[in-house]
Scaffold this motif. Structure first.
Motif, PDB file in Angstrom:
ATOM      1  N   MET A   1      16.099 -34.992   0.274  1.00  0.00           N
ATOM      2  CA  MET A   1      16.430 -33.601   0.517  1.00  0.00           C
ATOM      3  C   MET A   1      17.601 -33.538   1.486  1.00  0.00           C
ATOM      4  O   MET A   1      17.674 -34.304   2.432  1.00  0.00           O
ATOM      5  CB  MET A   1      15.239 -32.859   1.113  1.00  0.00           C
ATOM      6  N   GLN A   2      18.475 -32.582   1.218  1.00  0.00           N
ATOM      7  CA  GLN A   2      19.611 -32.340   2.098  1.00  0.00           C
ATOM      8  C   GLN A   2      19.726 -30.839   2.326  1.00  0.00           C
ATOM      9  O   GLN A   2      19.638 -30.061   1.382  1.00  0.00           O
ATOM     10  CB  GLN A   2      20.898 -32.871   1.486  1.00  0.00           C
ATOM     11  N   PHE A   3      19.935 -30.474   3.582  1.00  0.00           N
ATOM     12  CA  PHE A   3      20.024 -29.066   3.926  1.00  0.00           C
ATOM     13  C   PHE A   3      21.367 -28.781   4.568  1.00  0.00           C
ATOM     14  O   PHE A   3      21.883 -29.576   5.339  1.00  0.00           O
ATOM     15  CB  PHE A   3      18.886 -28.670   4.868  1.00  0.00           C
ATOM     16  N   TYR A  12      14.765 -21.515   4.452  1.00  0.00           N
ATOM     17  CA  TYR A  12      13.517 -21.493   3.692  1.00  0.00           C
ATOM     18  C   TYR A  12      13.795 -21.476   2.191  1.00  0.00           C
ATOM     19  O   TYR A  12      13.044 -22.069   1.416  1.00  0.00           O
ATOM     20  CB  TYR A  12      12.605 -20.333   4.125  1.00  0.00           C
ATOM     21  N   LEU A  13      14.891 -20.813   1.779  1.00  0.00           N
ATOM     22  CA  LEU A  13      15.261 -20.828   0.357  1.00  0.00           C
ATOM     23  C   LEU A  13      15.773 -22.204  -0.055  1.00  0.00           C
ATOM     24  O   LEU A  13      15.511 -22.667  -1.163  1.00  0.00           O
ATOM     25  CB  LEU A  13      16.319 -19.766   0.059  1.00  0.00           C
ATOM     26  N   GLN A  14      16.495 -22.860   0.841  1.00  0.00           N
ATOM     27  CA  GLN A  14      16.954 -24.219   0.562  1.00  0.00           C
ATOM     28  C   GLN A  14      15.769 -25.166   0.402  1.00  0.00           C
ATOM     29  O   GLN A  14      15.769 -26.027  -0.481  1.00  0.00           O
ATOM     30  CB  GLN A  14      17.885 -24.723   1.670  1.00  0.00           C
ATOM     31  N   VAL A  15      14.754 -24.999   1.242  1.00  0.00           N
ATOM     32  CA  VAL A  15      13.536 -25.813   1.135  1.00  0.00           C
ATOM     33  C   VAL A  15      12.904 -25.595  -0.240  1.00  0.00           C
ATOM     34  O   VAL A  15      12.587 -26.550  -0.956  1.00  0.00           O
ATOM     35  CB  VAL A  15      12.522 -25.465   2.257  1.00  0.00           C
ATOM     36  N   ALA A  16      12.730 -24.334  -0.619  1.00  0.00           N
ATOM     37  CA  ALA A  16      12.117 -24.015  -1.916  1.00  0.00           C
ATOM     38  C   ALA A  16      12.930 -24.610  -3.060  1.00  0.00           C
ATOM     39  O   ALA A  16      12.368 -25.212  -3.982  1.00  0.00           O
ATOM     40  CB  ALA A  16      11.977 -22.502  -2.074  1.00  0.00           C
ATOM     41  N   GLN A  33       0.951 -34.935  -4.545  1.00  0.00           N
ATOM     42  CA  GLN A  33       1.071 -34.238  -3.269  1.00  0.00           C
ATOM     43  C   GLN A  33       2.532 -34.258  -2.832  1.00  0.00           C
ATOM     44  O   GLN A  33       3.223 -35.265  -2.981  1.00  0.00           O
ATOM     45  CB  GLN A  33       0.197 -34.907  -2.207  1.00  0.00           C
ATOM     46  N   VAL A  34       3.003 -33.138  -2.308  1.00  0.00           N
ATOM     47  CA  VAL A  34       4.362 -33.073  -1.761  1.00  0.00           C
ATOM     48  C   VAL A  34       4.266 -33.311  -0.254  1.00  0.00           C
ATOM     49  O   VAL A  34       3.201 -33.145   0.333  1.00  0.00           O
ATOM     50  CB  VAL A  34       5.044 -31.720  -2.072  1.00  0.00           C
ATOM     51  N   PRO A  35       5.372 -33.715   0.368  1.00  0.00           N
ATOM     52  CA  PRO A  35       5.319 -33.934   1.821  1.00  0.00           C
ATOM     53  C   PRO A  35       4.842 -32.675   2.544  1.00  0.00           C
ATOM     54  O   PRO A  35       5.109 -31.555   2.109  1.00  0.00           O
ATOM     55  CB  PRO A  35       6.777 -34.250   2.175  1.00  0.00           C
ATOM     56  N   GLY A  54       9.260 -21.514   2.719  1.00  0.00           N
ATOM     57  CA  GLY A  54       9.834 -22.018   1.472  1.00  0.00           C
ATOM     58  C   GLY A  54       8.773 -22.508   0.515  1.00  0.00           C
ATOM     59  O   GLY A  54       8.829 -22.234  -0.694  1.00  0.00           O
ATOM     60  N   MET A  55       7.794 -23.216   1.034  1.00  0.00           N
ATOM     61  CA  MET A  55       6.716 -23.725   0.183  1.00  0.00           C
ATOM     62  C   MET A  55       5.884 -22.579  -0.393  1.00  0.00           C
ATOM     63  O   MET A  55       5.455 -22.647  -1.550  1.00  0.00           O
ATOM     64  CB  MET A  55       5.833 -24.690   0.956  1.00  0.00           C
ATOM     65  N   ASN A  56       5.680 -21.542   0.402  1.00  0.00           N
ATOM     66  CA  ASN A  56       4.894 -20.403  -0.081  1.00  0.00           C
ATOM     67  C   ASN A  56       5.572 -19.677  -1.235  1.00  0.00           C
ATOM     68  O   ASN A  56       4.898 -19.099  -2.091  1.00  0.00           O
ATOM     69  CB  ASN A  56       4.568 -19.450   1.058  1.00  0.00           C
ATOM     70  N   ILE A  57       6.895 -19.712  -1.284  1.00  0.00           N
ATOM     71  CA  ILE A  57       7.619 -19.156  -2.434  1.00  0.00           C
ATOM     72  C   ILE A  57       7.209 -19.909  -3.700  1.00  0.00           C
ATOM     73  O   ILE A  57       6.966 -19.313  -4.743  1.00  0.00           O
ATOM     74  CB  ILE A  57       9.147 -19.241  -2.214  1.00  0.00           C
ATOM     75  N   LEU A  58       7.105 -21.237  -3.575  1.00  0.00           N
ATOM     76  CA  LEU A  58       6.729 -22.064  -4.725  1.00  0.00           C
ATOM     77  C   LEU A  58       5.258 -21.893  -5.092  1.00  0.00           C
ATOM     78  O   LEU A  58       4.904 -21.994  -6.266  1.00  0.00           O
ATOM     79  CB  LEU A  58       7.060 -23.530  -4.438  1.00  0.00           C
ATOM     80  N   VAL A  59       4.432 -21.624  -4.114  1.00  0.00           N
ATOM     81  CA  VAL A  59       3.016 -21.329  -4.384  1.00  0.00           C
ATOM     82  C   VAL A  59       2.921 -20.019  -5.165  1.00  0.00           C
ATOM     83  O   VAL A  59       2.222 -19.933  -6.185  1.00  0.00           O
ATOM     84  CB  VAL A  59       2.190 -21.262  -3.075  1.00  0.00           C
ATOM     85  N   SER A  60       3.650 -19.006  -4.711  1.00  0.00           N
ATOM     86  CA  SER A  60       3.644 -17.703  -5.390  1.00  0.00           C
ATOM     87  C   SER A  60       4.160 -17.800  -6.824  1.00  0.00           C
ATOM     88  O   SER A  60       3.694 -17.077  -7.702  1.00  0.00           O
ATOM     89  CB  SER A  60       4.502 -16.693  -4.615  1.00  0.00           C
ATOM     90  N   ALA A  61       5.118 -18.698  -7.043  1.00  0.00           N
ATOM     91  CA  ALA A  61       5.687 -18.873  -8.385  1.00  0.00           C
ATOM     92  C   ALA A  61       4.789 -19.722  -9.285  1.00  0.00           C
ATOM     93  O   ALA A  61       5.033 -19.826 -10.484  1.00  0.00           O
ATOM     94  CB  ALA A  61       7.061 -19.519  -8.283  1.00  0.00           C
ATOM     95  N   GLY A  62       3.757 -20.324  -8.692  1.00  0.00           N
ATOM     96  CA  GLY A  62       2.843 -21.157  -9.475  1.00  0.00           C
ATOM     97  C   GLY A  62       3.319 -22.592  -9.643  1.00  0.00           C
ATOM     98  O   GLY A  62       2.797 -23.327 -10.478  1.00  0.00           O
ATOM     99  N   PHE A  63       4.294 -23.013  -8.836  1.00  0.00           N
ATOM    100  CA  PHE A  63       4.813 -24.372  -8.917  1.00  0.00           C
ATOM    101  C   PHE A  63       4.043 -25.330  -8.011  1.00  0.00           C
ATOM    102  O   PHE A  63       3.941 -26.516  -8.294  1.00  0.00           O
ATOM    103  CB  PHE A  63       6.294 -24.430  -8.545  1.00  0.00           C
ATOM    104  N   LEU A  64       3.532 -24.811  -6.903  1.00  0.00           N
ATOM    105  CA  LEU A  64       2.716 -25.600  -5.973  1.00  0.00           C
ATOM    106  C   LEU A  64       1.367 -24.925  -5.823  1.00  0.00           C
ATOM    107  O   LEU A  64       1.240 -23.716  -6.024  1.00  0.00           O
ATOM    108  CB  LEU A  64       3.370 -25.676  -4.586  1.00  0.00           C
ATOM    109  N   GLU A  65       0.367 -25.731  -5.446  1.00  0.00           N
ATOM    110  CA  GLU A  65      -0.937 -25.172  -5.129  1.00  0.00           C
ATOM    111  C   GLU A  65      -1.426 -25.763  -3.815  1.00  0.00           C
ATOM    112  O   GLU A  65      -1.198 -26.933  -3.516  1.00  0.00           O
ATOM    113  CB  GLU A  65      -1.943 -25.429  -6.256  1.00  0.00           C
TER     114      GLU A  65
END
Length: 126
Positions: A1-3, A12-16, A33-35, A54-65
């Motif tokens: 990952m690079q920010f 947070y969007l870059q993280v997502a 599992q993700v870091p 950022g991770m919660n964006i992916l949870v909301s999108a259904g990509f992470l749980e």
């Protein structure tokens, strides 16, 4: 990952986006599992709350749980959902603009299709 800490895009969007890209490229496979937010925040010197946002964006999108007490995992079907999302974005961001510009140039549909075929041939994708 690079920010990019100088970017106008929030971290947070870059993280997502970075995690989504890793899922799409199968760096994080479905069920893996993700870091943790702590690992990412320590490694890249980012506030843990920013990483979590950022991770919660992916949870909301259904990509992470979230798995209570265990961490974040790539959701089943996440890769397909990301592919579908990206195809829709591709249509919206590229195809609609292509058609609009072609209409301004009075290019018929057949000319556009021929140009696309030529592009595939030049890139060895055909």
């Amino acid at each position: 990952m690079q920010f990019n800490f100088d970017s106008t895009e929030p971290l947070y969007l870059q993280v997502a986006e970075q995690i989504e890209e890793a899922i799409f490229l199968n760096s994080f496979e479905e069920g893996a599992q993700v870091p943790s937010t702590t690992e990412i925040s320590k490694q890249f010197h980012i506030n843990p709350a920013t990483v979590l946002k950022g991770m919660n964006i992916l949870v909301s999108a259904g990509f992470l749980e979230k798995r209570r007490g265990l961490g974040m995992f790539v959701a089943s079907g996440a890769n397909g959902k990301i592919r579908e999302k990206r195809q829709q974005e591709f249509y919206k961001d590229y195809i609609l603009n292509l058609v609009s510009e072609a209409q301004k140039l009075s290019l018929p549909e057949t000319a556009i299709i021929e140009m696309i075929k030529r592009g595939y041939e030049q890139n060895g994708l055909d």
